[in-house]
Design a protein around this motif. Sequence first.
Motif, PDB file in Angstrom:
ATOM      1  N   ASP A 168      52.510  77.666  -2.239  1.00 33.29           N
ATOM      2  CA  ASP A 168      51.983  78.750  -1.421  1.00 33.29           C
ATOM      3  C   ASP A 168      51.780  79.971  -2.307  1.00 33.29           C
ATOM      4  O   ASP A 168      52.702  80.429  -2.983  1.00 33.29           O
ATOM      5  CB  ASP A 168      52.951  79.084  -0.279  1.00 33.29           C
ATOM      6  CG  ASP A 168      53.032  77.965   0.746  1.00 33.29           C
ATOM      7  OD1 ASP A 168      52.013  77.266   0.925  1.00 33.29           O
ATOM      8  OD2 ASP A 168      54.096  77.787   1.353  1.00 33.29           O
ATOM      9  N   TYR A 203      43.741  82.933  -5.893  1.00 30.46           N
ATOM     10  CA  TYR A 203      43.174  82.115  -4.828  1.00 30.46           C
ATOM     11  C   TYR A 203      42.348  83.035  -3.941  1.00 30.46           C
ATOM     12  O   TYR A 203      42.864  84.018  -3.407  1.00 30.46           O
ATOM     13  CB  TYR A 203      44.276  81.400  -4.055  1.00 30.46           C
ATOM     14  CG  TYR A 203      44.891  80.287  -4.860  1.00 30.46           C
ATOM     15  CD1 TYR A 203      44.318  79.020  -4.863  1.00 30.46           C
ATOM     16  CD2 TYR A 203      46.011  80.509  -5.658  1.00 30.46           C
ATOM     17  CE1 TYR A 203      44.853  77.996  -5.635  1.00 30.46           C
ATOM     18  CE2 TYR A 203      46.545  79.493  -6.434  1.00 30.46           C
ATOM     19  CZ  TYR A 203      45.969  78.239  -6.417  1.00 30.46           C
ATOM     20  OH  TYR A 203      46.487  77.234  -7.186  1.00 30.46           O
ATOM     21  N   ASP A 204      41.052  82.752  -3.829  1.00 33.00           N
ATOM     22  CA  ASP A 204      40.134  83.745  -3.285  1.00 33.00           C
ATOM     23  C   ASP A 204      38.998  83.048  -2.542  1.00 33.00           C
ATOM     24  O   ASP A 204      38.271  82.248  -3.127  1.00 33.00           O
ATOM     25  CB  ASP A 204      39.566  84.578  -4.447  1.00 33.00           C
ATOM     26  CG  ASP A 204      38.958  85.887  -4.017  1.00 33.00           C
ATOM     27  OD1 ASP A 204      38.371  85.930  -2.922  1.00 33.00           O
ATOM     28  OD2 ASP A 204      39.048  86.873  -4.778  1.00 33.00           O
ATOM     29  N   PRO A 205      38.820  83.322  -1.234  1.00 28.32           N
ATOM     30  CA  PRO A 205      37.745  82.684  -0.465  1.00 28.32           C
ATOM     31  C   PRO A 205      36.388  83.350  -0.643  1.00 28.32           C
ATOM     32  O   PRO A 205      35.406  82.923  -0.036  1.00 28.32           O
ATOM     33  CB  PRO A 205      38.235  82.836   0.984  1.00 28.32           C
ATOM     34  CG  PRO A 205      39.003  84.126   0.970  1.00 28.32           C
ATOM     35  CD  PRO A 205      39.674  84.192  -0.384  1.00 28.32           C
ATOM     36  N   ILE A 221      46.648  84.953  -0.882  1.00 30.32           N
ATOM     37  CA  ILE A 221      45.209  84.739  -0.737  1.00 30.32           C
ATOM     38  C   ILE A 221      44.533  86.102  -0.703  1.00 30.32           C
ATOM     39  O   ILE A 221      44.871  86.959   0.116  1.00 30.32           O
ATOM     40  CB  ILE A 221      44.872  83.960   0.546  1.00 30.32           C
ATOM     41  CG1 ILE A 221      45.645  82.636   0.590  1.00 30.32           C
ATOM     42  CG2 ILE A 221      43.372  83.716   0.646  1.00 30.32           C
ATOM     43  CD1 ILE A 221      45.307  81.677  -0.508  1.00 30.32           C
ATOM     44  N   SER A 222      43.584  86.306  -1.600  1.00 29.06           N
ATOM     45  CA  SER A 222      42.893  87.590  -1.658  1.00 29.06           C
ATOM     46  C   SER A 222      41.991  87.773  -0.441  1.00 29.06           C
ATOM     47  O   SER A 222      41.514  86.810   0.158  1.00 29.06           O
ATOM     48  CB  SER A 222      42.048  87.685  -2.931  1.00 29.06           C
ATOM     49  OG  SER A 222      42.858  87.619  -4.082  1.00 29.06           O
ATOM     50  N   ARG A 270      38.763  88.305   1.629  1.00 33.21           N
ATOM     51  CA  ARG A 270      37.379  87.873   1.412  1.00 33.21           C
ATOM     52  C   ARG A 270      36.456  89.083   1.350  1.00 33.21           C
ATOM     53  O   ARG A 270      36.568  90.009   2.158  1.00 33.21           O
ATOM     54  CB  ARG A 270      36.935  86.918   2.521  1.00 33.21           C
ATOM     55  CG  ARG A 270      35.514  86.354   2.314  1.00 33.21           C
ATOM     56  CD  ARG A 270      35.107  85.478   3.477  1.00 33.21           C
ATOM     57  NE  ARG A 270      33.714  85.062   3.390  1.00 33.21           N
ATOM     58  CZ  ARG A 270      33.286  83.920   2.882  1.00 33.21           C
ATOM     59  NH1 ARG A 270      34.167  83.049   2.416  1.00 33.21           N
ATOM     60  NH2 ARG A 270      31.999  83.625   2.839  1.00 33.21           N
TER      61      ARG A 270
END
Length: 283
Positions: free
Chosen positions: A70, A41-43, A73-74, A76
Amino acid sequence: MLAWGALLRGSLQADQKIVKKWTLRRTPDGQPDLQGVWTNYDPTPFEQLTPEEQRPREPAVSTADWLVQDSPISRRRPSMVVDPPNGRVPLKHEAIEQRDAALAIDSSFPEHYGSWERCITRGVPGSMWPGAYNNGHQIVQTPGYIVLHSEMIHEARVIPLDGRPHLPADVSSWDGDSRGHWDGDTLVVDTTGFNGKGWIATNAAAGRIRGIPLSQAAHTVERLTRVDEDTIQYEATIDDPNMYTRAWKVAFPLNRDERYRIFEYACHEGNHALENMLRLGAE
């Protein structure tokens, strides 16, 4: 004096714990152990965005209800494309023309839609690239093989590691023919033999790359390196002289998430989305 010595020893022990190196685990047959469940999961935008592309992008439909787990999250970064250094895919004009022609096909025809929307495949290496949801990947190792099982469309790539050659040039498929080997502690997956029917990227998260054909001349090289207990560094180099002026590379982390559960992705069963889109296009 005794108290000071005890304090000094405690300080040294603490420092030793800090500098203690992480040790890469290995499978019984000596391979670097990449097994487990990993998510990405990566923005980070796929390409480095121009000022005109910086505007907020809202999804066509909400995916909030699908993010039921959940996951890490990597961080950004400027872009997932790391080479060329400007973070932009070096597209040929011909590639852009073919993409625009495909997306301009009337929406009442299946050819208007990518292989993901038609429940065929997300492609190689596209099956490993992050999207808005279902970014789970399970890695399984056995002597002579490694399996990359991706949650989206429930694809499983069984990759031999025994040094066998690629299939003959007249044999092709949507996901090509993958062969793996170890370069030190890095898994290298070399893929050729694409059938020319797929796209390099099938989801909207790839921006202007969505719809660019993956031609029969394409050659991809993926590299997976476990850099610590909770991280695999993933890289993919794409070389397709029919579509790009030079080879280019994407890179991002896979984050260990043993709590994550890969649920069945029944793309065809009960899925009326494509049927409804085709019907709407015909009306």
